[in-house]
Design an enzyme around this catalytic site. Structure first.
Site, mmCIF file in Angstrom:
data_model
loop_
_atom_site.group_PDB
_atom_site.id
_atom_site.type_symbol
_atom_site.label_atom_id
_atom_site.label_comp_id
_atom_site.label_asym_id
_atom_site.label_seq_id
_atom_site.Cartn_x
_atom_site.Cartn_y
_atom_site.Cartn_z
ATOM 1 N N PHE A 130 45.268 -64.734 26.329
ATOM 2 C CA PHE A 130 46.707 -64.685 26.594
ATOM 3 C C PHE A 130 47.345 -63.352 26.211
ATOM 4 O O PHE A 130 48.562 -63.201 26.294
ATOM 5 C CB PHE A 130 47.424 -65.836 25.869
ATOM 6 N N ASN A 175 58.030 -69.522 21.893
ATOM 7 C CA ASN A 175 58.317 -70.209 20.624
ATOM 8 C C ASN A 175 59.332 -69.465 19.758
ATOM 9 O O ASN A 175 59.409 -69.661 18.552
ATOM 10 C CB ASN A 175 57.009 -70.512 19.876
ATOM 11 N N LYS A 207 62.434 -63.378 19.371
ATOM 12 C CA LYS A 207 61.759 -62.864 20.553
ATOM 13 C C LYS A 207 62.690 -62.959 21.775
ATOM 14 O O LYS A 207 63.784 -63.533 21.695
ATOM 15 C CB LYS A 207 60.438 -63.625 20.730
ATOM 16 N N THR A 234 52.893 -72.702 15.322
ATOM 17 C CA THR A 234 52.920 -71.921 16.562
ATOM 18 C C THR A 234 53.302 -72.752 17.792
ATOM 19 O O THR A 234 54.078 -72.311 18.628
ATOM 20 C CB THR A 234 51.536 -71.264 16.775
ATOM 21 N N TYR A 239 50.700 -56.885 18.010
ATOM 22 C CA TYR A 239 49.816 -58.027 18.270
ATOM 23 C C TYR A 239 48.344 -57.623 18.341
ATOM 24 O O TYR A 239 47.555 -58.335 18.964
ATOM 25 C CB TYR A 239 50.244 -58.718 19.563
ATOM 26 N N ARG A 293 61.177 -73.675 15.686
ATOM 27 C CA ARG A 293 60.380 -73.891 16.892
ATOM 28 C C ARG A 293 60.452 -75.339 17.368
ATOM 29 O O ARG A 293 60.521 -75.613 18.567
ATOM 30 C CB ARG A 293 58.941 -73.443 16.634
ATOM 31 N N ARG A 326 57.922 -68.545 7.521
ATOM 32 C CA ARG A 326 57.001 -69.350 8.344
ATOM 33 C C ARG A 326 57.361 -70.837 8.262
ATOM 34 O O ARG A 326 57.212 -71.577 9.232
ATOM 35 C CB ARG A 326 55.552 -69.127 7.907
ATOM 36 N N GLU A 379 53.496 -54.842 9.145
ATOM 37 C CA GLU A 379 54.491 -55.011 10.213
ATOM 38 C C GLU A 379 55.833 -54.370 9.861
ATOM 39 O O GLU A 379 56.495 -53.811 10.735
ATOM 40 C CB GLU A 379 54.657 -56.510 10.520
ATOM 41 N N HIS A 387 59.034 -64.745 15.593
ATOM 42 C CA HIS A 387 57.808 -64.284 14.942
ATOM 43 C C HIS A 387 58.099 -64.124 13.461
ATOM 44 O O HIS A 387 59.178 -63.677 13.078
ATOM 45 C CB HIS A 387 57.378 -62.920 15.499
#
Ligand code: DAT
Ligand code: MG
Length: 136
Positions: A58, A114, A10, A92, A50, A104, A86, A128, A117
């Protein structure tokens, strides 16, 4: 059985110079890179990516953030690719949830920033990957 997953470094990860670090961890884990691109995210792609969070308080900040600078989008492939990435990413919240040694936990402080993704299931991954790399 091999599977594909979408990974994003990100805008915070790109601006902090952590692209190489993330790619290195993906490669050392044994996942294969099948697509890799530095790209600016427009509002429409951000909203679709998203979409599941559209009703969350948020959401506006999330769209603002993900469109704030370039991201690196990758497709990775391997057995249980979504779960495997992951695990590398960590939970998260970089402080409360991410396991020590995860991306993270090692580099993040705040949930909004963080760094990475990763698709949360094989089904999300399929959606995705199509969204980000329709020609793949
Ligand atoms: P993940 O990225 O681990 O799949 P998610 O899908 O629940 O997490 O949320 C997507 C992103 O939204 C997350 O990486 C950071 C942001 N986010 C999640 N929960 C948040 C919160 N309570 N406050 C601010 N941002 C949040
Ligand atoms: Mg998610």
């Amino acid at each position: 059985m091999s599977e594909r997953s979408l990974v994003l470094v990100k805008p915070d990860g790109v601006s902090r110079g952590l692209v190489g670090e993330v790619i290195s961890r993906i490669e050392r884990k044994g996942l294969k890179l099948v697509a890799l691109e530095l790209r600016n995210v427009d509002r429409s792609l951000a909203e679709q990516h998203y979409a599941e969070h559209a009703e969350r308080p948020f959401f506006g900040d999330l769209l603002e953030f993900i469109t704030s600078g370039p991201v690196v989008a990758l497709v990775v492939e391997g057995p249980r690719a979504a779960a495997a990435f992951r695990q590398l990413a960590g939970g998260t919240d970089p402080v409360e949830k991410a396991a020590p040694g995860s991306i993270r936990a090692d580099f993040g402080l705040e949930v909004q920033f963080n760094l990475v993704h990763g698709s949360d299931s094989p089904e999300s991954a399929e959606r995705e990957v199509k969204l980000w790399f329709p020609d793949l």
